[in-house]
Write a protein that holds these residues in place. Structure first.
Motif, PDB file in Angstrom:
ATOM      1  N   THR A 143      22.402  37.603  40.623  1.00 61.00           N
ATOM      2  CA  THR A 143      23.754  36.760  40.552  1.00 61.00           C
ATOM      3  C   THR A 143      23.089  35.449  39.903  1.00 61.00           C
ATOM      4  O   THR A 143      22.016  34.686  40.327  1.00 61.00           O
ATOM      5  CB  THR A 143      24.368  36.328  42.056  1.00 61.00           C
ATOM      6  N   TYR A 144      24.100  34.939  38.822  1.00 69.33           N
ATOM      7  CA  TYR A 144      23.672  33.776  38.028  1.00 69.33           C
ATOM      8  C   TYR A 144      24.647  32.832  38.331  1.00 69.33           C
ATOM      9  O   TYR A 144      25.934  32.898  38.318  1.00 69.33           O
ATOM     10  CB  TYR A 144      23.364  34.001  36.739  1.00 69.33           C
ATOM     11  N   VAL A 175      26.573  45.639  33.485  1.00 70.29           N
ATOM     12  CA  VAL A 175      28.147  45.345  34.037  1.00 70.29           C
ATOM     13  C   VAL A 175      27.963  43.737  34.375  1.00 70.29           C
ATOM     14  O   VAL A 175      26.898  43.268  34.854  1.00 70.29           O
ATOM     15  CB  VAL A 175      28.353  45.883  35.279  1.00 70.29           C
ATOM     16  N   LEU A 176      29.022  42.848  33.937  1.00 68.31           N
ATOM     17  CA  LEU A 176      29.150  41.604  33.997  1.00 68.31           C
ATOM     18  C   LEU A 176      30.494  41.271  35.139  1.00 68.31           C
ATOM     19  O   LEU A 176      31.349  41.692  34.474  1.00 68.31           O
ATOM     20  CB  LEU A 176      29.370  40.658  32.723  1.00 68.31           C
ATOM     21  N   ASP A 177      30.021  40.710  36.173  1.00 66.62           N
ATOM     22  CA  ASP A 177      31.112  40.650  36.993  1.00 66.62           C
ATOM     23  C   ASP A 177      31.189  39.297  37.809  1.00 66.62           C
ATOM     24  O   ASP A 177      30.150  38.919  38.443  1.00 66.62           O
ATOM     25  CB  ASP A 177      31.110  41.824  38.151  1.00 66.62           C
ATOM     26  N   LYS A 204      33.991  30.762  36.841  1.00 69.43           N
ATOM     27  CA  LYS A 204      33.687  30.799  38.185  1.00 69.43           C
ATOM     28  C   LYS A 204      32.284  30.373  38.449  1.00 69.43           C
ATOM     29  O   LYS A 204      31.697  29.808  37.597  1.00 69.43           O
ATOM     30  CB  LYS A 204      33.488  32.429  38.392  1.00 69.43           C
ATOM     31  N   SER A 205      32.047  30.029  39.759  1.00 68.70           N
ATOM     32  CA  SER A 205      30.766  29.317  40.225  1.00 68.70           C
ATOM     33  C   SER A 205      29.616  30.265  39.915  1.00 68.70           C
ATOM     34  O   SER A 205      28.386  29.835  39.873  1.00 68.70           O
ATOM     35  CB  SER A 205      31.050  28.951  41.775  1.00 68.70           C
ATOM     36  N   SER A 206      29.602  31.670  39.909  1.00 69.82           N
ATOM     37  CA  SER A 206      28.661  32.422  39.657  1.00 69.82           C
ATOM     38  C   SER A 206      29.210  33.848  39.014  1.00 69.82           C
ATOM     39  O   SER A 206      30.414  34.159  39.041  1.00 69.82           O
ATOM     40  CB  SER A 206      27.714  32.762  41.026  1.00 69.82           C
TER      41      SER A 206
END
Length: 344
Positions: free
Chosen positions: A45-46, A78-80, A27-29
């Motif tokens: 957000t990365y 949490v990584l989302d 994904k883009s971020s």
């Protein structure tokens, strides 16, 4: 492709181990949230690099400020990236030193100190050990003595039975606990399962200053300096003419102390570096904790010369702003060991 963890953290970690968390996404971020208990430390957000990888560095600097009170805390992340998020809960123990063993292995094998070797002490000095247990543990002391005929004898005593699990525990192991009438205490060894620490009892020397400092594990240890101790106050004066008279309208006093550790063993010299890394240091007068101090300069040079005996020199001052501290009369030396306001 779902989000994937490339480099994760362990279930139980030293804070110094938390250098990098790395994960990938197409994904883009992606959003990363880090919590200590219910408190959110970081929520950002990365954007991934050209390989779809996101790297979060220096996690230790994020978690360490939350560890100084309790030394061990639960954390979670949490990584989302918008699909199925990844969550993990883990524990972190304060340790600013890089360790060659995993945290749980070290805790089961060593006391919480950077001293890997014997420590010299004297009768009347305060000594403690710190440890973390995962099962009920007995702390046992084995002491060696010379009797009146200069024969070596050994005595073993149980100091305590520890049952508080998964938290930092402290045990008093001061040499005076093992004194026996008509016998001279030579050394004693503290054991708690695989953990072991030997204290060599030497002739008591006048110590100044006596220091209580927080080590790399956030646990307090003592160091007694037997070298030269000096005081050189500095005064900054602000003056002006007032009503035709030249007067000081402000005088700032700064008490600068200079101390030397005295001769140290090689093992104790390596351990003494922890004093210079410490952000929390207090003067110690007997069993009374005195003023907090700040080390302003230190010289801890060592060589590999055969006849080299390590000893370190450092300067310190009171941490508080007001250095005009009343020294009340006390028995003993006129030149007070600690220059603080607490006395035996």
């Amino acid at each position: 492709m779902a989000i994937s963890v490339i480099k994760d953290v362990s279930d139980y970690n030293f804070s110094s181990e938390l250098q990098k968390l790395q994960f990938s996404t197409n994904k883009s971020s992606a959003k990363f949230t880090l919590k200590c208990g219910d408190e959110t430390i970081l929520s950002e957000t990365y954007v991934p690099d050209d390989k779809g990888v996101i790297t979060i560095l220096q996690l230790d600097e994020l978690v360490s400020p939350h560890l100084w009170s309790n030394l061990i805390e639960p954390f979670s992340y949490v990584l989302d990236d918008g699909d199925t998020p990844i969550a993990k809960t883990f524990s972190v123990q304060l340790c600013t030193a890089e360790c060659w063993l995993p945290a749980k292995t070290f805790n089961g094998s060593y006391f919480l100190s950077t001293l890997i070797g014997d420590k010299e002490t004297s009768i009347g000095r305060k000594e403690v050990v710190h440890l973390i247990i995962t099962a009920a543990t007995d702390v046992v002391a084995s002491a060696k003595y010379f009797d009146a005929s200069y024969q070596m004898t050994t005595s073993t005593v149980k100091l305590s039975s520890l049952t508080d699990l998964n938290r930092v525990l402290t045990v008093d192991v001061s040499s005076e606990l093992f004194e026996v009438k008509d016998k001279k205490l030579v050394e004693y060894t503290i054991k708690a399962d695989a953990r072991s620490q030997t204290f060599k009892v030497v002739e008591a020397m006048d110590a100044a200053p006596c220091l209580l400092f927080s080590n790399s594990f956030g646990c307090q240890e003592t160091l007694y300096c037997t070298g030269t101790h000096t005081l050189a106050p500095e005064y900054t004066r602000s003056s002006a003419y007032r009503s035709g008279m030249f007067r000081n309208y402000d005088i700032e006093e700064k008490r600068i102390f200079k101390a030397n550790t005295g001769p140290l063993t090689i093992d104790m010299a390596q351990w003494a570096h922890d004093l210079f890394r410490s952000k929390e240091i207090y003067l110690l007068n007997g069993l009374v904790v005195g003023k907090e101090i700040t080390i302003t300069d230190s010289k801890d040079e060592q060589t590999n010369d055969f006849d080299h005996v390590p000893s370190f020199t450092f300067s310190y001052q009171y941490a508080q702003r007001n250095h005009n501290i009343l020294q009340l009369p006390r028995a003993g030396r006129v030149f007070d060991n600690t220059f603080d306001q607490t006395f035996e």
